[in-house]
Design a protein around this motif. Structure first.
Motif, PDB file in Angstrom:
ATOM      1  N   GLU A  57       0.820  -1.212   0.000  1.00 42.76           N
ATOM      2  CA  GLU A  57       0.000   0.000   0.000  1.00 42.76           C
ATOM      3  C   GLU A  57       0.855   1.263   0.000  1.00 42.76           C
ATOM      4  O   GLU A  57       0.589   2.211  -0.746  1.00 42.76           O
ATOM      5  CB  GLU A  57      -0.932  -0.017   1.212  1.00 42.76           C
ATOM      6  CG  GLU A  57      -2.096   0.914   1.075  1.00 42.76           C
ATOM      7  CD  GLU A  57      -3.102   0.681   2.189  1.00 42.76           C
ATOM      8  OE1 GLU A  57      -3.437   1.683   2.852  1.00 42.76           O
ATOM      9  OE2 GLU A  57      -3.540  -0.459   2.387  1.00 42.76           O
ATOM     10  N   GLY A  58       1.890   1.291   0.818  1.00 42.07           N
ATOM     11  CA  GLY A  58       2.785   2.442   0.863  1.00 42.07           C
ATOM     12  C   GLY A  58       3.533   2.630  -0.439  1.00 42.07           C
ATOM     13  O   GLY A  58       3.742   3.760  -0.896  1.00 42.07           O
ATOM     14  N   PHE A  59       3.935   1.517  -1.049  1.00 43.45           N
ATOM     15  CA  PHE A  59       4.649   1.580  -2.325  1.00 43.45           C
ATOM     16  C   PHE A  59       3.754   2.170  -3.409  1.00 43.45           C
ATOM     17  O   PHE A  59       4.167   3.062  -4.155  1.00 43.45           O
ATOM     18  CB  PHE A  59       5.132   0.185  -2.728  1.00 43.45           C
ATOM     19  CG  PHE A  59       5.814   0.144  -4.059  1.00 43.45           C
ATOM     20  CD1 PHE A  59       7.064   0.711  -4.229  1.00 43.45           C
ATOM     21  CD2 PHE A  59       5.200  -0.448  -5.145  1.00 43.45           C
ATOM     22  CE1 PHE A  59       7.697   0.689  -5.464  1.00 43.45           C
ATOM     23  CE2 PHE A  59       5.818  -0.467  -6.382  1.00 43.45           C
ATOM     24  CZ  PHE A  59       7.077   0.093  -6.538  1.00 43.45           C
ATOM     25  N   ILE A  60       2.511   1.696  -3.494  1.00 48.40           N
ATOM     26  CA  ILE A  60       1.577   2.232  -4.489  1.00 48.40           C
ATOM     27  C   ILE A  60       1.335   3.715  -4.217  1.00 48.40           C
ATOM     28  O   ILE A  60       1.250   4.520  -5.151  1.00 48.40           O
ATOM     29  CB  ILE A  60       0.243   1.444  -4.494  1.00 48.40           C
ATOM     30  CG1 ILE A  60       0.483   0.020  -4.995  1.00 48.40           C
ATOM     31  CG2 ILE A  60      -0.805   2.148  -5.351  1.00 48.40           C
ATOM     32  CD1 ILE A  60       0.992  -0.091  -6.424  1.00 48.40           C
ATOM     33  N   GLY A  61       1.270   4.093  -2.955  1.00 53.89           N
ATOM     34  CA  GLY A  61       1.124   5.514  -2.615  1.00 53.89           C
ATOM     35  C   GLY A  61       2.274   6.354  -3.149  1.00 53.89           C
ATOM     36  O   GLY A  61       2.064   7.459  -3.660  1.00 53.89           O
ATOM     37  N   GLU A  62       3.495   5.819  -3.051  1.00 57.65           N
ATOM     38  CA  GLU A  62       4.660   6.538  -3.588  1.00 57.65           C
ATOM     39  C   GLU A  62       4.621   6.623  -5.111  1.00 57.65           C
ATOM     40  O   GLU A  62       4.994   7.632  -5.700  1.00 57.65           O
ATOM     41  CB  GLU A  62       5.961   5.895  -3.119  1.00 57.65           C
ATOM     42  CG  GLU A  62       6.274   6.146  -1.670  1.00 57.65           C
ATOM     43  CD  GLU A  62       6.329   7.630  -1.326  1.00 57.65           C
ATOM     44  OE1 GLU A  62       7.033   8.397  -2.028  1.00 57.65           O
ATOM     45  OE2 GLU A  62       5.663   8.034  -0.357  1.00 57.65           O
ATOM     46  N   LEU A  63       4.160   5.544  -5.768  1.00 58.99           N
ATOM     47  CA  LEU A  63       3.999   5.606  -7.224  1.00 58.99           C
ATOM     48  C   LEU A  63       2.984   6.685  -7.597  1.00 58.99           C
ATOM     49  O   LEU A  63       3.190   7.435  -8.551  1.00 58.99           O
ATOM     50  CB  LEU A  63       3.551   4.253  -7.784  1.00 58.99           C
ATOM     51  CG  LEU A  63       4.579   3.129  -7.787  1.00 58.99           C
ATOM     52  CD1 LEU A  63       3.964   1.868  -8.387  1.00 58.99           C
ATOM     53  CD2 LEU A  63       5.839   3.518  -8.543  1.00 58.99           C
ATOM     54  N   CYS A  64       1.904   6.773  -6.837  1.00 62.00           N
ATOM     55  CA  CYS A  64       0.886   7.793  -7.103  1.00 62.00           C
ATOM     56  C   CYS A  64       1.457   9.199  -6.898  1.00 62.00           C
ATOM     57  O   CYS A  64       1.119  10.117  -7.653  1.00 62.00           O
ATOM     58  CB  CYS A  64      -0.334   7.565  -6.222  1.00 62.00           C
ATOM     59  SG  CYS A  64      -1.251   6.064  -6.659  1.00 62.00           S
ATOM     60  N   ASN A  65       2.320   9.363  -5.910  1.00 63.59           N
ATOM     61  CA  ASN A  65       2.993  10.659  -5.721  1.00 63.59           C
ATOM     62  C   ASN A  65       3.841  11.003  -6.937  1.00 63.59           C
ATOM     63  O   ASN A  65       3.860  12.153  -7.383  1.00 63.59           O
ATOM     64  CB  ASN A  65       3.867  10.641  -4.468  1.00 63.59           C
ATOM     65  CG  ASN A  65       3.059  10.641  -3.191  1.00 63.59           C
ATOM     66  OD1 ASN A  65       1.904  11.053  -3.166  1.00 63.59           O
ATOM     67  ND2 ASN A  65       3.660  10.169  -2.119  1.00 63.59           N
ATOM     68  N   GLY A  66       4.549  10.010  -7.474  1.00 60.53           N
ATOM     69  CA  GLY A  66       5.347  10.228  -8.685  1.00 60.53           C
ATOM     70  C   GLY A  66       4.478  10.606  -9.865  1.00 60.53           C
ATOM     71  O   GLY A  66       4.826  11.488 -10.658  1.00 60.53           O
ATOM     72  N   PHE A  67       3.330   9.953  -9.983  1.00 61.62           N
ATOM     73  CA  PHE A  67       2.386  10.291 -11.048  1.00 61.62           C
ATOM     74  C   PHE A  67       1.963  11.752 -10.935  1.00 61.62           C
ATOM     75  O   PHE A  67       1.970  12.496 -11.926  1.00 61.62           O
ATOM     76  CB  PHE A  67       1.159   9.371 -10.985  1.00 61.62           C
ATOM     77  CG  PHE A  67       0.079   9.772 -11.939  1.00 61.62           C
ATOM     78  CD1 PHE A  67       0.164   9.430 -13.278  1.00 61.62           C
ATOM     79  CD2 PHE A  67      -1.016  10.503 -11.503  1.00 61.62           C
ATOM     80  CE1 PHE A  67      -0.817   9.815 -14.170  1.00 61.62           C
ATOM     81  CE2 PHE A  67      -2.000  10.890 -12.394  1.00 61.62           C
ATOM     82  CZ  PHE A  67      -1.906  10.547 -13.726  1.00 61.62           C
TER      83      PHE A  67
END
Length: 113
Positions: free
Chosen positions: A23-33
């Motif tokens: 979940e945290g990893f996907i959150g970081e990907l979303c921040n990059g997006f």
């Protein structure tokens, strides 16, 4: 004299996944997006990618190279990358995560799932 054009690539995604959890990893990907997207459209467009290419260290990329980057992630053919396409692309481009997904798939196969 031959030039060595090899690029050293270190895949940090597996260690990020281990440290942050899925979940945290996907959150970081979303921040990059969000860093790369066009705020008004909510998508990564050619213009937003070109404008933000400095953040990626890609300021010297040609327009045709940026278009190829967009095409690589544009799964629905609309000429832009939405958040889901971006996350899929990032995972697909990570050798470590892809190797891990193969291991998980093999475990499920072994369990008869």
């Amino acid at each position: 004299m031959a030039l060595d054009l090899a690029v050293d690539f270190e895949d940090f995604f597996p260690s990020m996944m281990a440290r942050l959890g899925a979940e945290g990893f996907i959150g970081e990907l979303c921040n990059g997006f969000r860093l790369l997207m066009d705020v008004e459209k909510g998508l990564i467009t050619f213009e937003s990618l070109k404008r933000n290419s400095l953040l990626l260290g890609l300021q010297d990329m040609r327009d045709d190279e940026l278009v190829c980057m967009l095409m690589e992630g544009d799964l629905d053919g609309d000429g832009a990358i939405n958040q889901m396409e971006f996350c899929i692309l990032m995972v697909r481009l990570s050798p470590g995560l892809m190797d891990g997904s193969k291991q998980y798939a093999e475990r499920y196969d072994a369990c008869g799932l």
